[in-house]
Enzyme design. Structure first.
Site, PDB file in Angstrom:
ATOM      1  N   THR A  15       0.880  -1.236   0.145  1.00 15.69           N
ATOM      2  CA  THR A  15       0.025   0.027   0.338  1.00 15.69           C
ATOM      3  C   THR A  15       0.744   1.260  -0.039  1.00 15.69           C
ATOM      4  OG1 THR A  15      -1.686  -1.261   1.292  1.00 15.69           O
ATOM      5  CG2 THR A  15      -1.653   1.289   1.121  1.00 15.69           C
ATOM      6  N   THR A  94       0.805  -4.710   4.175  1.00 12.81           N
ATOM      7  CA  THR A  94       0.664  -4.817   5.536  1.00 12.81           C
ATOM      8  C   THR A  94      -0.206  -6.315   5.771  1.00 12.81           C
ATOM      9  OG1 THR A  94      -1.393  -3.802   5.492  1.00 12.81           O
ATOM     10  CG2 THR A  94       0.338  -2.533   6.165  1.00 12.81           C
TER      11      THR A  94
END
Length: 330
Positions: A15, A94
């Site tokens: 991300t 993540t």
């Protein structure tokens, strides 16, 4: 601890560097230029010297596989041993950040440099993103000094690489070190076969939760798929359906076939202590090995490092029971 003077930033995707596409957010290249522009515009940012390398392909970490762990490991070792870097910052998505941190904790044993993994919940450049605070926080750690070994840094917390888990899917403080009871004898010396010098290969591993209704046929099908290592997520202190003789027999047969089976607790604040209940000791007698208070991520990563090094099941079981980098002991 020592300050790092020649940092490698290893950008794997995730991300933190994603850009908008017609299909939604996806990993984007060119992160080095964006990072240099940000740091140049924020003079209060850490001034540590760094270079950036992009791994190919860049990944949404939901697509992370064992081969990507091995590629990261090879890139890190090459950066240290060939290019003279004395610290590594890994930028990572993540979803599997804690899995990669745990795996690298065992794959990089004996590599005497600090390795820190970080990422973000929102892309760099998004409004109110945590990307730059996480990245600059990690850079500051290297600038001031960080211990050798693998760490995970997120939302101001520096966590042990083999103790961290992702607990929240949206909050910025997504990661924590679970307060799980740890016990185990520390290995006096890690043999060369378990260090970063040992090549690894992919291993057929599986994770299976115990649940009401788990059948012997479920486990048999998994074992018949060629699994070499199994993480069984047990109830509480390491219990399961111990009155199911067919299930116990499947587990026993799997152990005889050379499958290394380890037990962890499903509880976020729990650990395996087989002797507490008969339902636990029967699983132990069927061939399961206690992982104590290890997390799912640590148990899986450790199995991968041991079995991927070509160890036979008895030798792998011996080293699994010992603390190699702080994953089992305080």
């Amino acid at each position: 601890m020592r300050a790092v003077n020649n940092l490698l930033v290893l950008y794997t995707g995730g991300t933190i560097g994603m850009l908008e596409t017609p299909q939604g957010l996806a990993p984007g290249g060119g992160f080095e230029a964006r990072m240099r522009d940000y740091l140049a515009a924020h003079r209060e940012s850490p001034g540590i010297r760094w270079t950036l390398r992009e791994l190919s392909p860049l990944l949404d970490s939901a697509n992370m596989q064992q081969a990507n762990w091995l590629a990261m490991c090879d890139a890190i070792v090459e950066a240290v041993k060939k290019d003279g870097h004395d610290g590594i910052l890994v930028l990572h998505g993540t979803d599997t950040l804690a899995y990669s941190a745990a795996a690298l904790s065992f794959l990089l044993l004996g590599l005497d440099v600090p390795v820190v993994l970080t990422g973000s919940m929102l892309p760099a450049g998004a409004a109110d993103s945590d990307a730059w605070s996480n990245l600059c926080g990690a850079l500051s750690l290297f600038e001031s000094g960080v211990e050798n070994g693998v760490h995970l840094y997120f939302a101001g917390q520096l966590l042990h690489g083999a103790r961290a888990s992702k607990l929240r899917s949206e909050a910025f403080d997504a990661f924590t070190a679970l307060p799980r009871y740890r016990e185990g004898q520390r290995a006096e010396q890690v043999p060369a076969v378990l260090t970063y010098c040992q090549p690894r290969v992919a291993v057929n591993l599986a994770v299976l939760p115990v649940f009401p209704g788990l059948q012997a046929a479920h486990v048999r099908a998994l074992i018949d798929s060629g699994v070499k290592g199994l993480v069984l997520e047990c109830y509480g202190s390491g219990t399961g359906p111990s009155d199911d003789q067919a299930l116990l027999q499947v587990l026993s047969d799997a152990r005889q076939r050379g499958v290394l089976m380890v037990a962890i607790s499903q509880c976020t604040q729990g650990s395996v202590k087989f002797d507490t209940y008969a339902a636990g000791s029967r699983l132990r007698d069927a061939g399961l090995v206690s992982a104590g208070g290890m997390t799912r991520e640590a148990a899986l990563g450790k199995l991968f490092a041991l079995l991927g090094a070509g160890l036979d099941v008895a030798t792998a079981q011996h080293w699994f029971a010992l603390d190699l980098c702080g994953e089992r002991a305080q």
